[in-house]
Write an enzyme that holds these catalytic residues in place. Structure first.
Site, PDB file in Angstrom:
ATOM      1  N   TYR A  79      -5.373   3.111  -6.725  1.00 27.76           N
ATOM      2  CA  TYR A  79      -4.971   2.064  -5.784  1.00 27.76           C
ATOM      3  C   TYR A  79      -3.561   2.358  -5.231  1.00 27.76           C
ATOM      4  O   TYR A  79      -3.338   2.283  -4.014  1.00 27.76           O
ATOM      5  CB  TYR A  79      -4.996   0.718  -6.513  1.00 27.76           C
ATOM      6  CG  TYR A  79      -4.731  -0.483  -5.639  1.00 27.76           C
ATOM      7  CD1 TYR A  79      -5.699  -0.956  -4.759  1.00 27.76           C
ATOM      8  CD2 TYR A  79      -3.514  -1.155  -5.704  1.00 27.76           C
ATOM      9  CE1 TYR A  79      -5.465  -2.066  -3.966  1.00 27.76           C
ATOM     10  CE2 TYR A  79      -3.269  -2.274  -4.922  1.00 27.76           C
ATOM     11  CZ  TYR A  79      -4.247  -2.727  -4.055  1.00 27.76           C
ATOM     12  OH  TYR A  79      -4.000  -3.830  -3.266  1.00 27.76           O
ATOM     13  N   ILE A 135      -0.966 -12.099  -4.371  1.00 36.16           N
ATOM     14  CA  ILE A 135      -1.485 -13.122  -3.460  1.00 36.16           C
ATOM     15  C   ILE A 135      -2.753 -13.731  -4.073  1.00 36.16           C
ATOM     16  O   ILE A 135      -3.604 -12.998  -4.614  1.00 36.16           O
ATOM     17  CB  ILE A 135      -1.816 -12.499  -2.070  1.00 36.16           C
ATOM     18  CG1 ILE A 135      -0.618 -11.703  -1.514  1.00 36.16           C
ATOM     19  CG2 ILE A 135      -2.282 -13.572  -1.087  1.00 36.16           C
ATOM     20  CD1 ILE A 135       0.640 -12.479  -1.234  1.00 36.16           C
TER      21      ILE A 135
END
Ligand code: NDP
Length: 246
Positions: free
Chosen positions: A155, A188
């Protein structure tokens, strides 16, 4: 209504940060085409909600890892609407694990979705943006691409790659009135974050200077700013939206 008359394409727009981006663009007058991969029902529901409220939105299927499929979808958008003003490369996945134990399939899945997906979409929209002599591309990176996170080599590599991709593509097309920028969100509140085990999420919270997890709209608003004329002299940048971590 900053985006009245504009056509915007958002990848991975059915849920999470993508849904917030789609909704804000639609509220500001854009015609928004957004893509889904697995979330067909959620996507069609969002399309129906926005259209019922008098906005313009269309959901369509796209697998960002399938470059020929990406081209077909983008070509059909430009055929239908005659233009494409903004592309947001938002679709992204995680498949975490320490490198020692990470199979090549996990590496490829994450890099192909997060990084190659942005390549495929950007390449597909460039002919129309070059023809229009105008366009904006916004890539959704991550603070993981700045900081590195243990268990996320795939990632982090993909998200750091997007920052370099943004800078390089910006330099290729800035003179053609095409702006390429990125945002790098912190933590988030979406399903992606919910997948992280709670003890680790609590550790994340503890390092956020503003003491709270961010909301998808707080990322979406920065993306709308970057897509707007207010950002007309911003090229090749990555704006961090993380409550102060980086
Ligand atoms: P979600 O997991 O909530 O959503 C991921 C989105 O990506 C979904 O819309 C999904 O579509 C789409 N997607 C996944 N694989 C594909 C594929 N092969 N082709 C097309 N679309 C695909 O994540 P977030 O909303 O949290 O993340 C959005 C972006 O923000 C991602 O790039 C992520 O890396 C980045 N980000 C998120 C952070 C966070 O804390 N949440 C932090 C930093 C960056 P579908 O559901 O239809 O399969």
């Amino acid at each position: 209504m900053r985006f009245e008359g504009k056509v915007v394409c958002v990848t991975g727009g059915a849920r999470g940060i993508g849904k917030a981006i789609v909704t804000l663009f639609a509220k500001e007058g854009a015609t928004v085409v957004f893509t889904y991969h697995d979330s067909k029902d959620t996507a069609l529901q969002l399309e129906a909600e926005l259209c019922r409220a008098g906005m313009r939105a269309q959901a369509c299927h796209m697998d960002v890892t399938d470059t020929p499929n990406v081209k077909i979808v983008i070509d059909s958008v430009t055929d239908t609407y005659g233009r494409l003003d903004v592309l947001v490369n938002n679709a992204g996945v995680t498949q975490d694990g320490f490198l020692m134990f990470m199979g090549e399939d996990s590496w490829d899945h994450v890099v192909d979705t997060n990084l190659k997906g942005a390549y495929a979409n950007s390449k597909a929209v460039l002919p129309v943006m070059l023809g229009q002599k105008a366009g904006v591309i916004i890539n959704v990176s991550s603070i993981a691409g700045f900081m590195g996170t243990a268990g996320q080599t795939n990632y982090c590599a993909s998200k750091a790659g997007l920052i370099g991709f943004t800078k390089a593509l910006s330099k290729e097309v800035a003179a053609k009135n095409i702006r390429v920028n990125a945002v790098a969100p912190g933590y988030i509140q979406t399903e992606m974050l919910n997948k992280v085990p709670e003890p680790i999420r609590n550790k994340f919270k503890a390092i956020i200077p503003c003491s709270r997890i961010g909301q998808p709209e707080e990322v979406a608003r920065v993306i709308l700013f970057l897509a707007s004329e207010d950002a007309s002299y911003i090229h090749g940048q990555t704006i961090i939206v993380d409550g102060g971590i980086v």
